[in-house]
Scaffold this motif. Structure first.
Motif, PDB file in Angstrom:
ATOM      1  N   LEU A   9       0.831  -1.211   0.000  1.00  0.00           N
ATOM      2  CA  LEU A   9       0.000   0.000   0.000  1.00  0.00           C
ATOM      3  C   LEU A   9       0.863   1.257   0.000  1.00  0.00           C
ATOM      4  O   LEU A   9       2.061   1.210   0.275  1.00  0.00           O
ATOM      5  CB  LEU A   9      -0.957  -0.008   1.192  1.00  0.00           C
ATOM      6  CG  LEU A   9      -0.399  -0.266   2.603  1.00  0.00           C
ATOM      7  CD1 LEU A   9       0.309   0.955   3.147  1.00  0.00           C
ATOM      8  CD2 LEU A   9      -1.526  -0.664   3.541  1.00  0.00           C
ATOM      9  N   SER A 117       2.186  -3.497  11.146  1.00  0.00           N
ATOM     10  CA  SER A 117       2.484  -2.604  10.023  1.00  0.00           C
ATOM     11  C   SER A 117       2.477  -1.127  10.433  1.00  0.00           C
ATOM     12  O   SER A 117       3.209  -0.320   9.859  1.00  0.00           O
ATOM     13  CB  SER A 117       1.443  -2.814   8.918  1.00  0.00           C
ATOM     14  OG  SER A 117       1.323  -4.182   8.610  1.00  0.00           O
ATOM     15  N   THR A 159      -9.328  -5.878  11.238  1.00  0.00           N
ATOM     16  CA  THR A 159      -8.596  -5.475  10.025  1.00  0.00           C
ATOM     17  C   THR A 159      -8.512  -6.604   8.973  1.00  0.00           C
ATOM     18  O   THR A 159      -8.769  -6.349   7.791  1.00  0.00           O
ATOM     19  CB  THR A 159      -7.188  -4.962  10.404  1.00  0.00           C
ATOM     20  OG1 THR A 159      -7.358  -3.929  11.372  1.00  0.00           O
ATOM     21  CG2 THR A 159      -6.439  -4.420   9.217  1.00  0.00           C
ATOM     22  N   PRO A 160      -8.167  -7.839   9.367  1.00  0.00           N
ATOM     23  CA  PRO A 160      -8.079  -8.892   8.333  1.00  0.00           C
ATOM     24  C   PRO A 160      -9.392  -9.098   7.575  1.00  0.00           C
ATOM     25  O   PRO A 160      -9.393  -9.405   6.383  1.00  0.00           O
ATOM     26  CB  PRO A 160      -7.714 -10.153   9.140  1.00  0.00           C
ATOM     27  CG  PRO A 160      -7.065  -9.633  10.382  1.00  0.00           C
ATOM     28  CD  PRO A 160      -7.763  -8.338  10.690  1.00  0.00           C
TER      29      PRO A 160
HETATM   30  O1  C5P Z   1       0.277  -5.453  10.584  1.00  0.00           O
HETATM   31  P1  C5P Z   1      -0.956  -5.597  11.398  1.00  0.00           P
HETATM   32  O2  C5P Z   1      -0.795  -6.584  12.515  1.00  0.00           O
HETATM   33  O3  C5P Z   1      -1.549  -4.317  11.864  1.00  0.00           O
HETATM   34  O4  C5P Z   1      -2.022  -6.222  10.392  1.00  0.00           O
HETATM   35  C1  C5P Z   1      -3.192  -6.841  10.846  1.00  0.00           C
HETATM   36  C2  C5P Z   1      -3.784  -7.609   9.674  1.00  0.00           C
HETATM   37  O5  C5P Z   1      -4.236  -6.716   8.668  1.00  0.00           O
HETATM   38  C3  C5P Z   1      -2.800  -8.539   8.966  1.00  0.00           C
HETATM   39  O6  C5P Z   1      -2.741  -9.790   9.572  1.00  0.00           O
HETATM   40  C4  C5P Z   1      -3.390  -8.600   7.563  1.00  0.00           C
HETATM   41  O7  C5P Z   1      -4.477  -9.507   7.527  1.00  0.00           O
HETATM   42  C5  C5P Z   1      -3.982  -7.209   7.359  1.00  0.00           C
HETATM   43  N1  C5P Z   1      -3.066  -6.296   6.650  1.00  0.00           N
HETATM   44  C6  C5P Z   1      -2.854  -6.474   5.279  1.00  0.00           C
HETATM   45  N2  C5P Z   1      -2.033  -5.603   4.613  1.00  0.00           N
HETATM   46  C7  C5P Z   1      -1.423  -4.580   5.243  1.00  0.00           C
HETATM   47  C8  C5P Z   1      -1.638  -4.382   6.625  1.00  0.00           C
HETATM   48  C9  C5P Z   1      -2.466  -5.267   7.300  1.00  0.00           C
HETATM   49  O8  C5P Z   1      -3.409  -7.377   4.665  1.00  0.00           O
HETATM   50  N3  C5P Z   1      -0.650  -3.747   4.557  1.00  0.00           N
END
Ligand code: C5P
Length: 279
Positions: A9, A117, A159-160
């Motif tokens: 992203l 992230s 989020t997922p």
């Molecule tokens: O990195 P973080 O733990 O915040 O991400 C949570 C979930 O969000 C990840 O397991 C993934 O499913 C999704 N995610 C993603 N792409 C990103 C950030 C997060 O698919 N750039």
């Protein structure tokens, strides 16, 4: 989607004045308490991102992971506001001081990226361009202060789930964000909320609205009440509204509240700093 399950992203991060506090004090082992938003709901053991952050730092620095962590939360759980990431970043800063690990910024950022992230940005704060899966952060120039109203929703969004909905809606999942957001970055240097507001967009918004349809009404209400920008924050369901001025923000918040289109509202400003020591 990438091979590791994340999505590439391009995003512009903006830190606002809705804060959680982490107090770290000396103890024989690692414990966590949570008060405020998420109290009784958030895990307080190994699943909590603050606990993971303390362990990751101790591991990296070669010290015992021993601290009493007290979390006082104002950021909603699963709200699309990176609250867990903010807690992780604050825990890194607090434990770094408590254990006198004295890591430099680059090392802290590296540990932060292993936790999530958004965690590196929560260390940096301000306004920044995020790339990769969001963990690569470059500060950007921003003039003035922007006044926002956050409409907190009833319930949260995982989020997922939101990313999975994006994948379902897009045959091929291209880069989220339309490449380098040059116009938006230029508008941040004008201190003009109207210029910034018309450029605000979130590619995760259609998925978040599909999963939480009441957000359509929330977003429409904010626009009706004069917000110069309206969008879902992160993966939602919090909505962020850009006010015309410092005076407009509380009026916008009151109008949204009266409409009953959200759980509660918060008036905030940005940019503010990332996680920092307060004593
Ligand atoms: O990195 P973080 O733990 O915040 O991400 C949570 C979930 O969000 C990840 O397991 C993934 O499913 C999704 N995610 C993603 N792409 C990103 C950030 C997060 O698919 N750039």
């Amino acid at each position: 989607m990438r091979d590791d399950g994340f999505h590439d992203l391009v995003t512009v991060y903006h830190a606002v004045s809705l804060l959680d506090q982490v107090r770290a004090s000396a103890a024989d082992d690692l414990t966590l308490t949570v008060a405020g938003e998420g109290e009784g709901e958030l895990p307080v053991a190994e699943d909590n991102l603050a606990v993971k952050a303390a362990r990751a730092l101790a591991n990296f620095a070669g010290v015992q992971p021993a601290a009493r962590l007290e979390l006082t939360r104002s950021i909603p759980v699963a709200g699309g506001l990176a609250g867990g990431s903010a807690d992780a970043a604050a825990t890194l800063v607090a434990c770094d001081a408590l254990w006198q690990t004295d890591l430099d910024r680059a090392a802290l950022l590296m540990v932060a990226a292993t936790l999530g992230s958004d965690v590196p940005f929560l260390l940096v704060g301000g306004t920044a361009l995020g790339t990769g899966r969001g963990e690569r952060v470059a500060p950007v120039l921003s003039e003035g202060t922007y006044h926002w109203v956050l409409a907190l929703a009833v319930g949260g969004l995982a989020t997922p789930r939101v990313y999975a909905e994006i994948d379902r809606r897009r045959a091929a999942a291209p880069l989220l964000g339309a490449g380098a957001p040059d116009e938006l970055l230029a508008s941040l240097r004008t201190a003009d909320p109207v210029a910034l507001g018309r450029l605000l967009v979130n590619d995760l918004e259609p998925a978040a609205v599909a999963l939480h349809p009441v957000l359509r009404r929330t977003l429409a209400a904010g626009r009706e009440h004069g917000a110069v920008g309206a969008l879902v924050s992160g993966s939602g369901p919090t909505c962020a509204f850009l006010a015309r001025s410092a005076e407009h923000a509380p009026r916008l918040a009151a109008a949204l509240s009266a409409d009953g289109v959200c759980r509660t509202v918060r008036v905030v400003e940005g940019p503010v700093s990332g996680a920092r020591l307060v004593c």
